[in-house]
Write an enzyme that holds these catalytic residues in place. Structure first.
Site, PDB file in Angstrom:
ATOM      1  CB  SER A   9     -26.556  35.057  40.001  1.00  0.00           C
ATOM      2  OG  SER A   9     -26.163  34.275  40.828  1.00  0.00           O
ATOM      3  CG  ASN A  10     -25.349  34.383  45.066  1.00  0.00           C
ATOM      4  OD1 ASN A  10     -25.578  33.926  46.234  1.00  0.00           O
ATOM      5  ND2 ASN A  10     -24.933  33.010  44.604  1.00  0.00           N
ATOM      6  CE  LYS A  87      -8.470  33.152  42.790  1.00  0.00           C
ATOM      7  NZ  LYS A  87      -6.957  31.911  42.454  1.00  0.00           N
ATOM      8  CG  HIS A 105     -20.252  25.923  50.487  1.00  0.00           C
ATOM      9  ND1 HIS A 105     -18.985  26.257  49.561  1.00  0.00           N
ATOM     10  CD2 HIS A 105     -20.592  24.543  50.445  1.00  0.00           C
ATOM     11  CE1 HIS A 105     -18.862  24.841  49.667  1.00  0.00           C
ATOM     12  NE2 HIS A 105     -19.384  24.378  49.775  1.00  0.00           N
ATOM     13  CG  ASP A 146     -16.195  25.940  52.265  1.00  0.00           C
ATOM     14  OD1 ASP A 146     -16.299  27.057  52.171  1.00  0.00           O
ATOM     15  OD2 ASP A 146     -15.565  25.044  51.177  1.00  0.00           O
ATOM     16  CD  GLU A 175     -25.351  29.519  45.616  1.00  0.00           C
ATOM     17  OE1 GLU A 175     -25.319  30.207  45.694  1.00  0.00           O
ATOM     18  OE2 GLU A 175     -25.590  28.421  45.511  1.00  0.00           O
TER      19      GLU A 175
HETATM   20  C1  GAR Z   1     -22.863  30.043  43.781  1.00  0.00           C
HETATM   21  O1  GAR Z   1     -23.011  29.074  43.593  1.00  0.00           O
HETATM   22  C2  GAR Z   1     -21.873  30.126  44.993  1.00  0.00           C
HETATM   23  O2  GAR Z   1     -22.425  29.350  45.811  1.00  0.00           O
HETATM   24  C3  GAR Z   1     -21.149  29.472  44.033  1.00  0.00           C
HETATM   25  O3  GAR Z   1     -20.559  29.798  43.721  1.00  0.00           O
HETATM   26  C4  GAR Z   1     -21.740  30.546  42.422  1.00  0.00           C
HETATM   27  C5  GAR Z   1     -21.246  31.830  41.751  1.00  0.00           C
HETATM   28  O4  GAR Z   1     -22.300  32.067  41.566  1.00  0.00           O
HETATM   29  N1  GAR Z   1     -20.126  29.970  45.249  1.00  0.00           N
HETATM   30  C6  GAR Z   1     -18.755  29.283  45.914  1.00  0.00           C
HETATM   31  O5  GAR Z   1     -18.215  27.325  45.141  1.00  0.00           O
HETATM   32  C7  GAR Z   1     -17.762  29.322  46.914  1.00  0.00           C
HETATM   33  N2  GAR Z   1     -16.780  27.980  47.251  1.00  0.00           N
HETATM   34  P1  GAR Z   1     -22.503  33.785  40.945  1.00  0.00           P
HETATM   35  O6  GAR Z   1     -21.385  33.530  40.744  1.00  0.00           O
HETATM   36  O7  GAR Z   1     -23.941  33.594  39.891  1.00  0.00           O
HETATM   37  O8  GAR Z   1     -23.130  34.287  42.011  1.00  0.00           O
END
Ligand code: GAR
Length: 201
Positions: A9-10, A87, A105, A146, A175
């Protein structure tokens, strides 16, 4: 270019915002460690090249790192966005692109970051701590999990009846707002720097 591991989604928010906010950038490649990642499907639907590169495909960490370095050099990317990448990027890549790697994050760093803090684990930890505020953070990636410079954050409330899933959904909306804005700011900075370089050459 983006790295992503899951739903995507990001990545989708970035693709949409580059158009909607007229960000002078183009996503040249999406790499995932997971061949079934929704992020890869979203990229392909937007005609963005994709690669599946996972450490499991290589006989050593060095070969895996080299495959990533080769893929990045081939697309001449100015900016790397970890848009839901679960990762740790190899140190060599962090060193090769100083200040040019962003991560999103799902909490207010420096709290609730570090090894093992990703996805729903983060929201579980936030709820277990009793915190009343969480949020999203965009930061520069360095070699420590992080811990790079924070460049944008947005708070969201933690409600008394939140589950990790309901909190994750509220944080995810934040986000999707801050990641494109942070990318727009860095792209503007990169353009200014390259203009300055041209003028002084
Ligand atoms: C998001 O919430 C992102 O912030 C998190 O994983 C999710 C991915 O969602 N990332 C982490 O935890 C990295 N440390 P998405 O695949 O829908 O973008």
């Amino acid at each position: 270019m983006c790295f992503a591991s899951g739903r995507g989604s990001n990545v989708e928010a970035l693709i949409r915002s580059i158009g909607a906010l007229h960000i002078p950038a183009r996503i040249v490649l999406v790499i995932s460690n997971n061949s079934g990642a929704g992020a890869l499907k979203i990229a392909r639907n937007a005609d963005i090249p994709t690669l599946h590169i996972s450490e499991k495909q290589y006989e050593s960490h060095e070969r895996f790192t080299q495959a990533l370095l080769d893929a990045l050099s081939a697309v001449h990317t100015d900016l790397i966005v970890l848009a839901g990448y679960m990762k740790k990027l190899p140190s060599e890549i962090c060193r090769k692109y100083p200040g040019r790697i962003l991560n999103i994050h799902p909490a207010l760093l420096p709290a609730f970051g570090g090894k093992g803090m990703y996805g729903l684990y983060v929201h579980e930890a936030v709820i277990a701590s009793g915190a009343q505020v969480s949020g999203a953070t965009v930061h520069i990636v360095n070699d420590e999990y992080d811990r790079g410079k924070i460049i944008m954050q947005e708070n969201v409330p933690v409600l008394h009846d939140d589950t990790p899933e309901t909190l994750a959904a509220r944080v995810l909306d934040a986000e999707h707002r801050i990641l494109p804005r942070a990318v727009a700011d860095i792209v503007e900075q990169i353009q200014k720097d390259s203009h300055k370089k041209l003028v002084h050459e």
